[in-house]
Design a protein around this motif. Structure first.
Motif, PDB file in Angstrom:
ATOM      1  N   MET A 163       0.836  -1.201   0.000  1.00  0.00           N
ATOM      2  CA  MET A 163       0.000   0.000   0.000  1.00  0.00           C
ATOM      3  C   MET A 163       0.871   1.251   0.000  1.00  0.00           C
ATOM      4  SD  MET A 163      -1.423   0.026   3.907  1.00  0.00           S
ATOM      5  CE  MET A 163      -0.303  -0.107   5.291  1.00  0.00           C
ATOM      6  N   ILE A 164       0.256   2.367  -0.298  1.00  0.00           N
ATOM      7  CA  ILE A 164       0.936   3.663  -0.303  1.00  0.00           C
ATOM      8  C   ILE A 164       0.475   4.437   0.930  1.00  0.00           C
ATOM      9  CG2 ILE A 164       1.182   5.878  -1.494  1.00  0.00           C
ATOM     10  CD1 ILE A 164       0.756   4.365  -4.115  1.00  0.00           C
ATOM     11  N   GLU A 165       1.437   4.866   1.734  1.00  0.00           N
ATOM     12  CA  GLU A 165       1.136   5.623   2.950  1.00  0.00           C
ATOM     13  C   GLU A 165       1.715   7.037   2.836  1.00  0.00           C
ATOM     14  OE1 GLU A 165       1.641   2.687   6.572  1.00  0.00           O
ATOM     15  OE2 GLU A 165       3.149   2.275   5.017  1.00  0.00           O
ATOM     16  N   SER A 198      -4.986   1.673  -0.890  1.00  0.00           N
ATOM     17  CA  SER A 198      -4.909   0.216  -0.874  1.00  0.00           C
ATOM     18  C   SER A 198      -4.495  -0.334  -2.230  1.00  0.00           C
ATOM     19  CB  SER A 198      -6.271  -0.368  -0.471  1.00  0.00           C
ATOM     20  OG  SER A 198      -6.679   0.126   0.785  1.00  0.00           O
ATOM     21  N   VAL A 199      -4.087  -1.588  -2.240  1.00  0.00           N
ATOM     22  CA  VAL A 199      -3.611  -2.234  -3.467  1.00  0.00           C
ATOM     23  C   VAL A 199      -4.772  -2.866  -4.233  1.00  0.00           C
ATOM     24  CG1 VAL A 199      -1.364  -2.691  -2.459  1.00  0.00           C
ATOM     25  CG2 VAL A 199      -3.159  -4.410  -2.288  1.00  0.00           C
ATOM     26  N   PRO A 247       3.999  -2.666  -9.383  1.00  0.00           N
ATOM     27  CA  PRO A 247       2.812  -2.706  -8.528  1.00  0.00           C
ATOM     28  C   PRO A 247       1.915  -1.477  -8.639  1.00  0.00           C
ATOM     29  CG  PRO A 247       4.754  -3.423  -7.305  1.00  0.00           C
ATOM     30  CD  PRO A 247       5.240  -2.877  -8.610  1.00  0.00           C
ATOM     31  N   TYR A 248       2.504  -0.303  -8.971  1.00  0.00           N
ATOM     32  CA  TYR A 248       1.719   0.935  -8.951  1.00  0.00           C
ATOM     33  C   TYR A 248       1.911   1.719 -10.252  1.00  0.00           C
ATOM     34  CZ  TYR A 248       1.515  -0.254  -4.026  1.00  0.00           C
ATOM     35  OH  TYR A 248       1.317  -0.923  -2.854  1.00  0.00           O
ATOM     36  N   PHE A 254      -4.989  -6.835 -11.585  1.00  0.00           N
ATOM     37  CA  PHE A 254      -5.348  -6.180 -10.326  1.00  0.00           C
ATOM     38  C   PHE A 254      -5.094  -7.053  -9.095  1.00  0.00           C
ATOM     39  CE2 PHE A 254      -7.650  -3.581 -13.403  1.00  0.00           C
ATOM     40  CZ  PHE A 254      -7.242  -2.332 -12.993  1.00  0.00           C
ATOM     41  N   THR A 255      -4.581  -8.258  -9.301  1.00  0.00           N
ATOM     42  CA  THR A 255      -4.102  -9.024  -8.148  1.00  0.00           C
ATOM     43  C   THR A 255      -2.729  -8.544  -7.722  1.00  0.00           C
ATOM     44  OG1 THR A 255      -3.073 -10.759  -9.508  1.00  0.00           O
ATOM     45  CG2 THR A 255      -5.399 -11.049  -8.903  1.00  0.00           C
ATOM     46  N   THR A 256      -2.018  -7.855  -8.628  1.00  0.00           N
ATOM     47  CA  THR A 256      -0.660  -7.396  -8.315  1.00  0.00           C
ATOM     48  C   THR A 256      -0.447  -5.913  -8.585  1.00  0.00           C
ATOM     49  OG1 THR A 256       0.127  -7.967 -10.539  1.00  0.00           O
ATOM     50  CG2 THR A 256       0.302  -9.671  -8.836  1.00  0.00           C
TER      51      THR A 256
END
Length: 230
Positions: A1-3, A26-27, A145-146, A174-176
């Motif tokens: 995830m990105i925080e 969220s991922v 991933p992003y 979208f699983t990864t």
């Protein structure tokens, strides 16, 4: 995830593009970041991608503190010039394949064909719309991933906009992978967004699951935006 934790970004010692922003992304989702021009959307993506450093606060991607090495996890489509004008599209694809271990050559060729780009054309000779298509090819072909897409519909005609949305749904795993899109117009992507973050004057003013907006508030995203921005 990105925080994103209490992040402020100041330009020129005075102008606050972002002001004490905190959020968690969220991922495995398509996330829209919305707001007027100058709201801070582009700055937020550049900070996540490590192209800018926060004046205050920290950003982590999958627990890793963001710096320029975060490129192994993040691909950014922005208004930054990330190509060599005298290269052909084929040369740019070859360069990206050599530069990024995650670059998918087959996907790049498929995207180039989808957007009707000639691999032999020099980038400096392309229109603004086709240069954007080149950037889309290079970014969407990376299996990171992003994927951060800053105003990806600029200069695109309606047909290409639909092709872009279709390619995101078809090609992204979208699983990864997670896709984050900034826009000031929800028309093209409202149907596919799963989460929306609203920014105004450098502040996050709302963050909502799209299904919650539709089911609990009985609003579409455009109507919801009108309520929070007024």
């Amino acid at each position: 995830m990105i925080e994103v934790e209490k992040v402020t970004k100041v330009y020129g010692g005075r102008t606050k593009a972002l002001n004490d922003v905190s959020l968690v992304l969220s991922v495995g989702k398509i996330i829209g970041i919305v707001g007027d021009n100058g709201a801070g959307k582009s700055t937020l993506l550049k900070l996540i991608a490590g192209f800018l450093r926060p004046t205050k606060g920290v950003i982590r991607v999958d627990g890793q503190l963001v710096n320029r090495q975060i490129a192994s996890k993040v691909a950014l489509l922005s208004n930054l010039k990330n190509y060599y004008p005298n290269y052909t599209l084929q040369a740019m694809i070859d360069y990206y394949e050599a530069e990024y271990p995650d670059f998918d050559l087959a996907r790049a060729r498929e995207l180039a064909q989808l957007f009707k780009l000639n691999l032999r054309d020099k980038i400096e000779n392309l229109s603004s719309g086709n240069r954007l298509r080149v950037k889309l090819v290079l970014v969407l072909a990376r299996k990171v991933p992003y994927l951060l897409l800053d105003e990806p519909f600029a200069y695109l005609d309606p047909v290409c906009r639909k092709k872009l949305v279709d390619s995101i749904l078809k090609l992204i795993d979208f699983t990864t992978q997670t896709v984050i899109i900034t826009t000031h117009d929800l028309l093209e992507i409202e149907s596919v967004l799963e989460m929306v973050v609203a920014i105004s004057n450098g502040h996050v003013i709302a963050m909502k699951d799209v299904e919650e907006i539709r089911s609990e508030k009985q609003l579409n995203l455009r109507e919801w935006m009108e309520t929070i921005y007024t």
